[in-house]
Design a protein around this motif. Structure first.
Motif, PDB file in Angstrom:
ATOM      1  N   TYR A 185       0.148  -0.335   2.510  1.00  0.00           N
ATOM      2  CA  TYR A 185       1.294  -0.856   1.769  1.00  0.00           C
ATOM      3  C   TYR A 185       0.981  -2.196   1.104  1.00  0.00           C
ATOM      4  CZ  TYR A 185       3.578   2.752   4.496  1.00  0.00           C
ATOM      5  OH  TYR A 185       3.914   3.962   5.050  1.00  0.00           O
ATOM      6  N   ASN A 186      -0.289  -2.558   1.049  1.00  0.00           N
ATOM      7  CA  ASN A 186      -0.660  -3.843   0.463  1.00  0.00           C
ATOM      8  C   ASN A 186      -0.467  -3.812  -1.059  1.00  0.00           C
ATOM      9  OD1 ASN A 186      -1.780  -6.526   0.588  1.00  0.00           O
ATOM     10  ND2 ASN A 186      -3.650  -5.690  -0.310  1.00  0.00           N
ATOM     11  N   GLY A 187      -0.097  -4.955  -1.585  1.00  0.00           N
ATOM     12  CA  GLY A 187       0.090  -5.081  -3.024  1.00  0.00           C
ATOM     13  C   GLY A 187       1.552  -5.268  -3.380  1.00  0.00           C
ATOM     14  N   ALA A 188       1.990  -6.525  -3.455  1.00  0.00           N
ATOM     15  CA  ALA A 188       3.375  -6.838  -3.811  1.00  0.00           C
ATOM     16  C   ALA A 188       3.452  -7.185  -5.291  1.00  0.00           C
ATOM     17  CB  ALA A 188       3.889  -8.009  -2.972  1.00  0.00           C
ATOM     18  N   SER A 189       4.464  -6.656  -5.953  1.00  0.00           N
ATOM     19  CA  SER A 189       4.636  -6.896  -7.389  1.00  0.00           C
ATOM     20  C   SER A 189       5.441  -8.169  -7.630  1.00  0.00           C
ATOM     21  CB  SER A 189       5.365  -5.716  -8.035  1.00  0.00           C
ATOM     22  OG  SER A 189       4.749  -4.495  -7.727  1.00  0.00           O
ATOM     23  N   LEU A 190       4.992  -8.973  -8.569  1.00  0.00           N
ATOM     24  CA  LEU A 190       5.777 -10.122  -9.011  1.00  0.00           C
ATOM     25  C   LEU A 190       6.619  -9.643 -10.185  1.00  0.00           C
ATOM     26  CD1 LEU A 190       3.779 -11.513  -7.125  1.00  0.00           C
ATOM     27  CD2 LEU A 190       3.543 -13.354  -8.788  1.00  0.00           C
ATOM     28  N   VAL A 191       7.688  -8.921  -9.867  1.00  0.00           N
ATOM     29  CA  VAL A 191       8.484  -8.275 -10.909  1.00  0.00           C
ATOM     30  C   VAL A 191       9.349  -9.292 -11.642  1.00  0.00           C
ATOM     31  CG1 VAL A 191       8.550  -5.981  -9.869  1.00  0.00           C
ATOM     32  CG2 VAL A 191      10.222  -7.680  -9.182  1.00  0.00           C
ATOM     33  N   GLY A 192       9.565  -9.018 -12.922  1.00  0.00           N
ATOM     34  CA  GLY A 192      10.358  -9.913 -13.752  1.00  0.00           C
ATOM     35  C   GLY A 192       9.518 -10.713 -14.721  1.00  0.00           C
ATOM     36  N   LEU A 193       8.213 -10.744 -14.497  1.00  0.00           N
ATOM     37  CA  LEU A 193       7.318 -11.407 -15.435  1.00  0.00           C
ATOM     38  C   LEU A 193       7.064 -10.496 -16.632  1.00  0.00           C
ATOM     39  CD1 LEU A 193       4.644 -12.824 -12.944  1.00  0.00           C
ATOM     40  CD2 LEU A 193       6.489 -14.103 -14.070  1.00  0.00           C
ATOM     41  N   ASP A 194       6.747 -11.089 -17.768  1.00  0.00           N
ATOM     42  CA  ASP A 194       6.420 -10.311 -18.958  1.00  0.00           C
ATOM     43  C   ASP A 194       4.934  -9.945 -18.925  1.00  0.00           C
ATOM     44  OD1 ASP A 194       6.619  -8.973 -21.308  1.00  0.00           O
ATOM     45  OD2 ASP A 194       6.944 -10.729 -22.574  1.00  0.00           O
ATOM     46  N   GLY A 195       4.570  -9.259 -17.882  1.00  0.00           N
ATOM     47  CA  GLY A 195       3.192  -8.867 -17.622  1.00  0.00           C
ATOM     48  C   GLY A 195       3.106  -8.453 -16.161  1.00  0.00           C
ATOM     49  N   ILE A 196       2.026  -7.793 -15.790  1.00  0.00           N
ATOM     50  CA  ILE A 196       1.910  -7.263 -14.431  1.00  0.00           C
ATOM     51  C   ILE A 196       1.000  -8.154 -13.592  1.00  0.00           C
ATOM     52  CG2 ILE A 196       1.128  -5.298 -13.047  1.00  0.00           C
ATOM     53  CD1 ILE A 196       1.746  -3.562 -15.549  1.00  0.00           C
ATOM     54  N   VAL A 197       1.558  -8.675 -12.508  1.00  0.00           N
ATOM     55  CA  VAL A 197       0.809  -9.493 -11.554  1.00  0.00           C
ATOM     56  C   VAL A 197       1.071  -8.937 -10.163  1.00  0.00           C
ATOM     57  CG1 VAL A 197       0.455 -11.780 -10.566  1.00  0.00           C
ATOM     58  CG2 VAL A 197       0.969 -11.545 -13.014  1.00  0.00           C
ATOM     59  N   ILE A 198      -0.001  -8.614  -9.437  1.00  0.00           N
ATOM     60  CA  ILE A 198       0.111  -8.046  -8.101  1.00  0.00           C
ATOM     61  C   ILE A 198      -0.485  -9.008  -7.094  1.00  0.00           C
ATOM     62  CG2 ILE A 198      -0.481  -6.103  -6.602  1.00  0.00           C
ATOM     63  CD1 ILE A 198       1.397  -5.401  -8.951  1.00  0.00           C
ATOM     64  N   LYS A 199       0.278  -9.291  -6.048  1.00  0.00           N
ATOM     65  CA  LYS A 199      -0.174 -10.188  -4.983  1.00  0.00           C
ATOM     66  C   LYS A 199      -0.683  -9.368  -3.794  1.00  0.00           C
ATOM     67  CE  LYS A 199      -0.587 -13.941  -2.407  1.00  0.00           C
ATOM     68  NZ  LYS A 199      -1.260 -13.300  -1.259  1.00  0.00           N
ATOM     69  N   SER A 200      -1.944  -9.524  -3.500  1.00  0.00           N
ATOM     70  CA  SER A 200      -2.519  -8.916  -2.305  1.00  0.00           C
ATOM     71  C   SER A 200      -2.349  -9.873  -1.133  1.00  0.00           C
ATOM     72  CB  SER A 200      -4.007  -8.626  -2.523  1.00  0.00           C
ATOM     73  OG  SER A 200      -4.639  -8.271  -1.310  1.00  0.00           O
ATOM     74  N   HIS A 201      -2.250  -9.329   0.064  1.00  0.00           N
ATOM     75  CA  HIS A 201      -2.190 -10.173   1.266  1.00  0.00           C
ATOM     76  C   HIS A 201      -3.447 -11.031   1.333  1.00  0.00           C
ATOM     77  CE1 HIS A 201      -1.965 -11.419   5.446  1.00  0.00           C
ATOM     78  NE2 HIS A 201      -0.725 -10.965   5.486  1.00  0.00           N
ATOM     79  N   GLY A 202      -3.281 -12.298   1.694  1.00  0.00           N
ATOM     80  CA  GLY A 202      -4.418 -13.215   1.734  1.00  0.00           C
ATOM     81  C   GLY A 202      -5.508 -12.786   2.688  1.00  0.00           C
TER      82      GLY A 202
END
Length: 336
Positions: free
Chosen positions: A284-301
């Motif tokens: 389930y890793n990979g959180a979306s930074l939704v709302g940005l005008d582009g796709i950015v995914i945050k992986s667990h550190g």
């Protein structure tokens, strides 16, 4: 023929940094040769790791960036002083169209600040949110916000619901996602004024709002998306993680505490192994930074190679489905 999806990877971010990001990215492209990856970071550190992983495949290249943002660095300092960081350059590649999405295991606050500064938010979105999938009894659920916005207005919670509905629809194939609002009870009289007013706003919208969801029912499959402010969402998420660790701790004690326990553990091993795979947080890793005008995914550190590949997969799916454009379209429809 469609252009291949290109993912910019902040190869220096995370607890293990390039030691995980480089081999994981190379392995991902070998398994999915239609994807292109740009490894952003200090080339003198990335090149030996790439060589140790068997060399760079045709779909992977290195883009040099000289600075690194520390995991505990204040976001404002990272944004102001480190314009040539691997994180900033990776997001810049999304901005200029060289990449379809960015993946980083680095400093969450710095990544959100960088994303907002470089990419801006979508029209009609006041604040981006952190959204991730969590396991449930029969599948998974999407939840937002998980920590980006401690305090939210009614309108911001509504915007989170719109974004969550889009992401769940296009990435999970749910025709009309059920939207639940996290609360301290299911009754209309429960909750603070913001939550009560948000419920009225959602009920009057075209979204499929199904009512309040209590924390102990998040994983009961009553909704496809759970909406909350970042404070409540992060507390709920950490509580789930802590409970899972506690159960695992107690099981280990019981199975190792006596000869009978060890024998019982051997008998139960196939079931425990299956359960471990089902609840493996790496899936389930990979959180979306939704709302940005582009796709950015945050992986667990602390992600390992398998978990980091999952974060890249999330980025690929969102890029293929054009998530920001679909959020923009739904917001436009809701406003009509």
């Amino acid at each position: 023929m469609a252009e291949p999806i290109t993912i910019a990877v902040d190869a220096m971010g995370g607890d293990a940094g390039a030691d995980v990001c480089v081999p994981a990215s190379i392995e991902f492209v070998r398994r999915q040769p239609g994807v292109r990856i740009v490894l952003v970071g200090q080339s003198e550190k990335l090149e030996p790791l790439a060589a140790a992983a068997g060399g760079l495949p045709a779909g992977v290249r290195i883009h040099d960036a000289r600075q690194v943002i520390a995991m505990d660095e204040p976001p404002a300092d990272a944004l102001r002083k480190k314009k040539d960081s691997s994180m900033r350059v990776a997001v810049d590649l999304v901005k200029d169209g060289s990449a379809n999405a960015c993946v980083s295991a680095g400093n969450t606050g710095a990544l959100m600040a960088t994303g907002r500064f470089v990419l801006k938010t979508l029209p009609g979105i006041e604040r981006p949110a952190i959204m991730a999938r969590l396991p449930t009894r029969h599948g998974s659920i999407s939840m937002l916000d998980l920590g980006a916005n401690a305090d939210c207005t009614v309108e911001q919670l509504y915007q989170f619901a719109v974004m969550g509905s889009v992401v769940a629809s296009v990435t999970e194939g749910i025709a009309r996602p059920r939207i639940g609002l996290l609360n301290i009870g299911e009754e209309d009289i429960k909750g603070n004024d913001i939550v009560k007013q948000a419920a009225i706003r959602l009920a009057a919208s075209r979204l499929h709002y199904v009512g309040f969801v209590e924390a102990d029912a998040i994983q009961d499959d009553r909704a496809d998306v759970v909406v909350c402010d970042g404070f409540s969402g992060n507390v709920a998420l950490k509580s789930m993680e802590g409970t899972a660790k506690l159960i695992r701790h107690f099981l280990e004690i019981e199975f190792r505490g006596s000869l009978y326990g060890r024998l019982a553990g051997l008998v139960a091993w196939p079931v425990l192994r299956s359960l471990s795979r089902r609840l493996d947080p790496r899936r389930y890793n990979g959180a979306s930074l939704v709302g940005l005008d582009g796709i950015v995914i945050k992986s667990h550190g602390g992600a390992d190679g398998l978990a980091f590949q999952q974060a890249i997969q999330v980025a690929c799916v969102e890029a293929e489905k054009g998530v920001p454009d679909q959020i923009r379209e739904l917001l436009s429809e809701q406003a009509e």
